[in-house]
Design an enzyme around this catalytic site. Sequence first.
Site, PDB file in Angstrom:
ATOM      1  N   ASP A 154       0.834  -1.179  -0.048  1.00 17.21           N
ATOM      2  CA  ASP A 154      -0.128  -0.269   0.220  1.00 17.21           C
ATOM      3  C   ASP A 154       1.158   0.600  -0.583  1.00 17.21           C
ATOM      4  O   ASP A 154       2.506   1.173   0.236  1.00 17.21           O
ATOM      5  CB  ASP A 154      -0.483  -0.392   1.622  1.00 17.21           C
ATOM      6  N   ASP A 156       0.499   5.402   1.339  1.00 18.18           N
ATOM      7  CA  ASP A 156      -0.037   5.591   2.441  1.00 18.18           C
ATOM      8  C   ASP A 156       0.128   5.503   3.460  1.00 18.18           C
ATOM      9  O   ASP A 156      -0.599   4.178   3.645  1.00 18.18           O
ATOM     10  CB  ASP A 156      -1.380   6.718   2.339  1.00 18.18           C
TER      11      ASP A 156
END
Length: 420
Positions: A154, A156
């Site tokens: 992922d 952020d």
Amino acid sequence: MTTRYRVEYALKTHRRDQLIEWIKGLLAVPFVLHSQPTIINQEPGEGLTTLAAADTHQRYAEIMQDVERLIEAHMHHEKVSLPGKSKLKLLVPTVGTFFTPLHLREAFRYQDQRRFISRRRFVAPSFNDIRLILNSAQVLGLIKTSSVELITFDGDVTLYDDGTNLLSDNPVIPCIIRLLRQGIKVGIVTAAGYSEAPKYYERLYGLLDAVHENGVLTTAQKDGLVVMGGESNFLFRFNPAEKSKLSYIPREEWLLDEMRSWKEEDIKELLDLAENALLTCKETLHLPVEVLRKDRAVGVYPIHGAKMDRELLEETVLAVQNTVERSAVGARLPFCAFNGGNDVFVDIGDKSWGVRACQRYLGGIEPSKTLHIGDQFLSAGANDFRARLASTTAWIASPKETVDLLDELDSVTITHAKAS
Ligand code: IMP
Ligand code: MG
């Protein structure tokens, strides 16, 4: 102050991971029975404290071993198509599929050395203790009983702090280069959705430049780096010839068969519905936001740098999700509504599709040889959760934990290679 409202709010199941809560409950019993809060550390009774800790360690380890066996049995029952026979499923009804065994006892020993879980007399094994034990157990499971061919990340919170960029001094860069060097493919599977490569270069330039400038990685190894944006909507591949170091891959080249049936009219209808629901939330909750409509997503983000309350972000996600879920188009088309920390987005598709598309595009990599690392694994309002359908996962809480996990993976790989 803990108000009744807060307690009940915190008890909502969407804010709890049931497997972790269940293990926490099991460990609470030996904690209560064996911890020795009345022993004073500084007294000559230190020996007694150590003895009590050893006893507690033993009890915790036995419980982890028992859970490990229950998971093995659960995997067996799923394999022979008798999931109803799984005892784990009875105990934790929301439990999903495990793609590898989890070496929980060994993982507990490792984390106990780092976090002194069994030495604690006042603080019981916590959510974070168990989350990290599960991550270690997953790493061991991948190396000992499978192998790692693809790691998806992922963006952020996992690779860089929320809302920031991957800069060239980010310590995750050498870790990712090491993976590529080992022939492991790397995917960045992010919700950030843009159809133009320069937008991703802006976000990821530290990594993309480092891979470009690296003289040790072969062209084939560099080719193993892909970016999937908008959860499962825009695929890019590393390309040194481009200024942005990425080239856009047309959908025809990577869409999974099921994704080909997603109709443009349905996409529009679903996003219209989500947009209306977001506008209603904006009005009723007085959210200081703008609505942003994109090709494959719609979201709200704060204006003038306002910081939104967690409760309002979650209310918005749950309200929009509920509206879309109950619609006919919501039943036809997969979507993902999530709380991005200070914004709320609804994307077409989700990370299970994103990870699966990467697996297929990179040559047909199996779920048991894929690890997705992310920070959002709650069952509602979180977008990494869906990746659990497509791969093994690790739940981290900061970019530093991602680096620690990759270092752990490397040291387990080295130890395992020496032993075999
Ligand atoms: P992730 O943690 O890498 O999945 O990125 C999530 C963040 O990307 C969100 O919180 C948004 O701030 C941002 N974002 C930008 N464009 C989009 C989009 O089209 N859909 C969802 N999130 C987006
Ligand atoms: Mg994230």
